[in-house]
Scaffold this motif. Structure first.
Motif, PDB file in Angstrom:
ATOM      1  N   GLU A 155       8.420  -5.336  29.342  1.00 19.20           N
ATOM      2  CA  GLU A 155       6.643  -5.676  30.060  1.00 19.20           C
ATOM      3  C   GLU A 155       6.908  -6.569  29.598  1.00 19.20           C
ATOM      4  O   GLU A 155       6.439  -7.639  30.091  1.00 19.20           O
ATOM      5  CB  GLU A 155       6.910  -5.529  27.724  1.00 19.20           C
ATOM      6  N   CYS A 166       9.225  -8.202  31.979  1.00 20.69           N
ATOM      7  CA  CYS A 166       9.362  -8.310  33.301  1.00 20.69           C
ATOM      8  C   CYS A 166       8.094  -8.833  34.014  1.00 20.69           C
ATOM      9  O   CYS A 166       7.196  -9.331  35.080  1.00 20.69           O
ATOM     10  CB  CYS A 166       9.840  -7.561  33.674  1.00 20.69           C
ATOM     11  N   LYS A 167       7.129  -8.078  33.402  1.00 17.00           N
ATOM     12  CA  LYS A 167       5.705  -7.203  33.774  1.00 17.00           C
ATOM     13  C   LYS A 167       4.810  -8.436  33.473  1.00 17.00           C
ATOM     14  O   LYS A 167       3.503  -8.900  34.162  1.00 17.00           O
ATOM     15  CB  LYS A 167       5.206  -6.246  32.785  1.00 17.00           C
ATOM     16  N   ASP A 171       4.677 -10.019  36.928  1.00 24.03           N
ATOM     17  CA  ASP A 171       3.847  -9.083  37.901  1.00 24.03           C
ATOM     18  C   ASP A 171       5.528  -8.721  38.618  1.00 24.03           C
ATOM     19  O   ASP A 171       5.174  -8.213  39.851  1.00 24.03           O
ATOM     20  CB  ASP A 171       2.761  -9.751  38.875  1.00 24.03           C
ATOM     21  N   ARG A 179       8.639  -5.312  38.378  1.00 20.52           N
ATOM     22  CA  ARG A 179       8.316  -4.105  37.565  1.00 20.52           C
ATOM     23  C   ARG A 179       9.816  -3.690  37.944  1.00 20.52           C
ATOM     24  O   ARG A 179      10.765  -3.878  38.975  1.00 20.52           O
ATOM     25  CB  ARG A 179       7.504  -2.926  38.425  1.00 20.52           C
TER      26      ARG A 179
END
Length: 77
Positions: A25, A27-28, A31, A33
């Motif tokens: 989460e 890292c999201k 943006d 992945r």
């Protein structure tokens, strides 16, 4: 020998009590992945056959995401 990116990543994970799902989460937020299996490869023992070296890009994205996670997003100018 100095600390590797993997060592730094592990220490940050422990220090901030982060689970794999938390890291995905985080890292999201920037943006970026990453899968749980990739994370597990970074956190394995260096002698393990599925060990993977953590590259600079992965660590940089995680650190940028961690800043947002801890501080919140920068206000719009």
């Amino acid at each position: 020998m100095g600390l590797t990116n993997n060592d730094i990543f592990k220490k940050l994970r422990v220090a901030h009590k982060l689970r794999d799902t938390d890291i995905v989460e985080i890292c999201k937020l920037v943006d970026f992945r990453i899968s749980k299996s990739e994370l597990n490869a970074f956190f394995r023992n260096e002698n393990h056959p599925k060990y993977m070296e953590c590259g600079d890009q992965v660590l940089r994205n995680f650190l940028n995401g961690l800043v947002i996670h801890l501080r919140g997003p920068l206000p719009k100018k």
